[in-house]
Scaffold this active site. Structure first.
Site, short mmCIF file in Angstrom:
data_model
loop_
_atom_site.label_atom_id
_atom_site.label_comp_id
_atom_site.label_asym_id
_atom_site.label_seq_id
_atom_site.Cartn_x
_atom_site.Cartn_y
_atom_site.Cartn_z
N GLU A 123 0.84 -1.20 0.00
CA GLU A 123 0.00 0.00 0.00
C GLU A 123 0.88 1.25 0.00
O GLU A 123 2.06 1.20 0.37
CB GLU A 123 -0.93 0.01 1.21
CG GLU A 123 -0.24 0.09 2.55
CD GLU A 123 -1.24 0.05 3.71
OE1 GLU A 123 -2.10 0.94 3.75
OE2 GLU A 123 -1.14 -0.87 4.52
N LYS A 173 2.72 4.53 1.11
CA LYS A 173 3.23 5.02 2.40
C LYS A 173 2.87 6.50 2.50
O LYS A 173 3.53 7.35 1.89
CB LYS A 173 4.74 4.80 2.51
CG LYS A 173 5.31 5.12 3.89
CD LYS A 173 6.78 4.73 3.95
CE LYS A 173 7.33 4.98 5.35
NZ LYS A 173 7.30 6.40 5.73
N ASP A 204 2.53 10.23 3.67
CA ASP A 204 3.42 11.16 4.36
C ASP A 204 2.58 12.02 5.30
O ASP A 204 2.19 13.15 4.98
CB ASP A 204 4.16 12.03 3.34
CG ASP A 204 5.41 12.66 3.92
OD1 ASP A 204 5.78 12.30 5.06
OD2 ASP A 204 6.03 13.50 3.25
N TYR A 218 -4.09 1.46 8.49
CA TYR A 218 -3.23 0.45 7.86
C TYR A 218 -3.02 -0.80 8.70
O TYR A 218 -2.42 -1.77 8.21
CB TYR A 218 -1.87 1.06 7.50
CG TYR A 218 -1.13 1.72 8.64
CD1 TYR A 218 -0.54 0.98 9.66
CD2 TYR A 218 -0.99 3.10 8.68
CE1 TYR A 218 0.15 1.58 10.70
CE2 TYR A 218 -0.31 3.72 9.72
CZ TYR A 218 0.26 2.96 10.72
OH TYR A 218 0.94 3.56 11.75
N LYS A 259 11.29 3.18 -0.32
CA LYS A 259 11.25 4.65 -0.30
C LYS A 259 11.52 5.22 -1.69
O LYS A 259 12.42 4.78 -2.41
CB LYS A 259 12.31 5.18 0.68
CG LYS A 259 12.04 4.81 2.13
CD LYS A 259 10.99 5.70 2.75
CE LYS A 259 11.57 7.07 3.07
NZ LYS A 259 10.57 7.92 3.78
N CYS A 317 13.42 46.71 -16.34
CA CYS A 317 13.38 45.39 -16.96
C CYS A 317 14.80 44.93 -17.29
O CYS A 317 15.57 45.65 -17.94
CB CYS A 317 12.54 45.44 -18.23
SG CYS A 317 12.57 43.89 -19.17
N CYS A 344 15.09 44.83 -21.38
CA CYS A 344 15.01 45.99 -22.27
C CYS A 344 15.23 47.32 -21.56
O CYS A 344 15.31 48.37 -22.21
CB CYS A 344 13.66 46.02 -22.99
SG CYS A 344 12.25 46.36 -21.90
N CYS A 371 7.00 44.33 -16.77
CA CYS A 371 7.73 45.25 -17.64
C CYS A 371 6.73 46.06 -18.46
O CYS A 371 5.74 45.53 -18.96
CB CYS A 371 8.65 44.46 -18.56
SG CYS A 371 9.33 45.43 -19.93
N CYS A 422 9.99 44.93 -25.88
CA CYS A 422 10.88 44.15 -25.02
C CYS A 422 11.19 42.83 -25.72
O CYS A 422 10.30 42.04 -26.01
CB CYS A 422 10.20 43.88 -23.67
SG CYS A 422 11.15 42.79 -22.59
#
Length: 672
Positions: free
Chosen positions: A116, A118, A120, A228, A317, A411, A414, A429, A435
């Site tokens: 199954e 795991k 977290d 579980y 893991k 910017c 440009c 910008c 640009c």
């Protein structure tokens, strides 16, 4: 006033109905009542309990919240230790563990294993006495945990009373409480808007939520769990395998992971882990691997434990999705809409299965929120194909020579002035198509696969075309010839001719692709398709008022304003006229009569041979369907072509109807 018998009966019936609907919603993921109808039942029960407080019971659905804040958590000693697991990361290690198990048991034949995801999250122990939740505790050090009963009672997915005729007199169910990814992001979005502290990750969010001294705060977090295993049990049914344990837990009303499977042998365990790894990025919760257990409980007892770890279980893991590294610098990129995005340059670090040296910092507000300085040690997160991002600064490890991040005032591409639009977190910008960075991004977007799909026109070539001043707008692409292209670096005559042919071929497109390719802010593929389907004619869309645009599905006031303003801009009108004059065209969209698939959710997986996935998606959406990226209990239909993998497996597991491409095409033909 004593409650009449009829009231007592109604309260009992309401509690039973609400418990049943909670079970359908949280455990089976298959509700059979609308949220509003559930609320009517809940409100009626609340009203009766307010009127007759002597009838309020601890296991009533209304009693999820209400305990007073605690000064501290009490300690709970576990009847049997909550063990940790040995870990492995390769097939060879799984095979070696399997061989050790079989050797100790004197077995040659393959063992059955229960596998199954795991989760977290936070490991917890749930104690039920005669079916009623009596105690909940954290894992702690494995021997002693903390009493979090008041907080756990606020979690709707955890039943206050178990179901069924064979519920043990005493039961300890063990599981993992977690914060779903969507809930995590929603919490952080709200916290960011308030200027509050953000959660670092879902696991951190779950742990912090369970350790709130005020249960009312825990109740605001969308926590849930998967069970579980079983710990202590008295007077319960005989269960011979882990598979049977999981079935009993689900039968009693506790959530178990639907992706659990029983397989035979080490190779099958590894195959399960690899299939789940492919699915990892699509899951609604974070996982960091797979738990593999010898399925037979008597064999688990024979194998026993060592140093507080069971010999009969192993955690496979996956590569970590978070890692720490050093911030070497910050650079600023300009997007096609002029957005200035700070990008972290990092000491390379292995995270999420790849080596990462760059990560997004989103915008100036995010840099300020993080309190980021050059030289800091930072926590980097990467999940699946998601762009790596810096999520936290480890200020305790800040070096003495750390320096501030200087956000530019002009910017970087440009030199135009930057501006901060009202209500937006980004800085932009003001240079527009003057640009070069915005021109490059506009060309890349226009040529991308989801837009006009110009094969061979990649990022580097787009850069060269702008820098060599071959083109100023996307319309200039259609005036390029082979002679001009051969003057560019690493562009031979054959490649130039091939690109010219690809540009010519791209003139024949669809209205939806053309709209998407224009690069209107906040108009993605789905919105472009909705606009094309709604208006049918480009001129009608071009002349549409905001009010007319608001009639399109999924188009709100912000998008409507941006579409209307885009087509009202004289420069954009000039570019569009040039594109149409160059011969860009599309067939009239096929307009479905009604929306026969409205309310349905379809999933495409594998390779389609007679059309592209984008075309299949467009035709489904045109018929009213929603096209999802993952299979769930709410999916209506799955279309599976050659090479279909975990999504097809998931569909079969959930008994979702599956069509091959031929059947899919026949279905489309019958509906269009």
């Amino acid at each position: 006033m004593k409650a009449p018998r009829s009231v007592r009966q109604e309260i009992d019936a309401l509690r039973e109905a609400l418990a049943y609907h909670n079970y359908r919603y949280h455990v089976l993921d298959d509700p059979d009542v609308a949220d509003g109808d559930y609320d009517v039942l809940f409100d009626r029960l609340s009203a009766l309990e307010d009127q007759y407080p002597e009838l309020v019971s601890a296991d009533s659905p209304t009693q999820r919240v209400g305990a007073q804040p605690k000064a501290e958590f009490g300690s709970v000693e576990h009847e049997s230790p909550m063990l940790s697991l040995d870990k492995c990361t390769t097939l060879d290690e799984v095979v070696a563990w399997d061989e050790r198990c079989r050797s100790r048991l004197g077995r040659v034949a393959p063992l059955d294993y229960s596998c199954e995801p795991k989760i977290d999250g936070v490991a917890v122990s749930l104690h039920y006495a005669r079916g009623e939740l009596a105690l909940a505790a954290t894992r702690g050090d494995g021997t002693t945990g903390e009493d979090i009963t008041a907080n756990v009672r606020t979690i709707a997915a955890i039943p206050l009373r178990l179901r069924g005729d064979d519920v043990p007199e005493r039961l300890e169910a063990r599981g993992e409480i977690y914060l779903p990814i969507a809930g995590f992001h929603a919490f952080n979005d709200a916290a960011r808007a308030r200027g509050d502290k953000l959660l670092v990750n879902p696991r951190n969010g779950a742990a912090g939520s369970l350790r709130q001294l005020d249960p009312k705060i825990t109740a605001t977090r969308p926590l849930t769990l998967f069970c579980y295993s079983i710990g202590a049990v008295q007077r319960g049914p005989a269960l011979a395998t882990q598979t049977a344990v999981m079935g009993a837990l689900k039968r009693w009303g506790l959530r178990v992971n639907p992706l659990r499977a029983t397989v035979a042998g080490a190779a099958a365990c590894y195959d399960y882990a690899m299939k789940l790894l492919d699915l990892r990025a699509q899951l609604a919760y974070q996982i960091d691997g797979v738990v593999i257990k010898v399925d037979a409980l008597n064999l688990q007892q024979q194998l026993g434990t060592i140093t507080r770890k069971p010999r009969w279980a192993m955690a496979y893991k996956y590569p970590a999705e978070e890692a720490t590294t050093q911030l070497l610098g910050v650079e600023f990129q300009v997007g096609r809409t002029g957005a200035i995005t700070p990008v972290a340059r990092l000491e390379p670090v292995f995270v999420g299965g790849v080596t990462v040296s760059n990560a997004t910092l989103h915008n100036l507000t995010e840099v300020q929120r993080l309190g980021l300085m050059i030289g800091d040690t930072v926590l980097v997160h990467r999940a699946g194909d998601v762009i790596p991002q810096v999520v936290k600064v480890i200020t305790a490890r800040r070096p003495a020579d750390a320096r501030a991040v200087d956000f530019p005032s002009r910017c970087p591409a440009c030199g135009s002035e930057l501006f901060h639009p009202d209500g937006e977190a980004v800085v932009r910008c003001s240079g527009g198509l003057a640009c070069p960075a915005q021109r490059k991004e506009a060309i890349r977007h226009f040529a991308s696969r989801a837009a006009l799909d110009i094969e061979g026109l990649g990022d580097k070539l787009a850069d060269q075309l702008v820098e060599s001043q071959c083109i100023d707008t996307i319309a200039d692409l259609f005036s390029l010839d082979a002679a001009t292209l051969t003057e560019l670096d690493r562009m031979g005559e054959k490649s130039a001719t091939k690109l010219v042919n690809a540009i010519t071929a791209s003139k024949s497109t669809t209205l939806a692709r053309f709209i998407y390719g224009l690069g209107i802010r906040d108009v993605g593929e789905a919105t472009a398709l909705n606009l094309a389907q709604h208006f049918g004619d480009f001129t009608a869309l071009r002349d549409a008022s905001v009010e007319a645009l608001l009639e399109v599905d999924d188009v709100g006031p912000v998008v409507a304003d941006r579409v209307q303003q885009f087509f009202a801009e004289p420069h954009n009108q000039t570019v569009i006229d040039a594109l149409l004059a160059a011969g860009v065209h599309w067939p009239a969209p096929a307009r479905a009569t009604g929306a026969p698939l409205k309310g349905q959710t379809w999933v495409l997986t594998g390779t389609l041979e007679q059309m592209t996935r984008d075309e299949a998606k467009a035709r489904l959406i045109a018929l009213g369907a929603k096209v999802a990226s993952s299979v769930s209990a709410k999916s209506t239909q799955v279309v599976a072509g050659p090479g279909a993998g975990s999504k097809l497996d998931r569909a079969i597991e959930l008994d979702i109807p599956v069509l091959d491409e031929s059947a899919f095409l026949r279905r489309l033909k019958s509906l269009e």
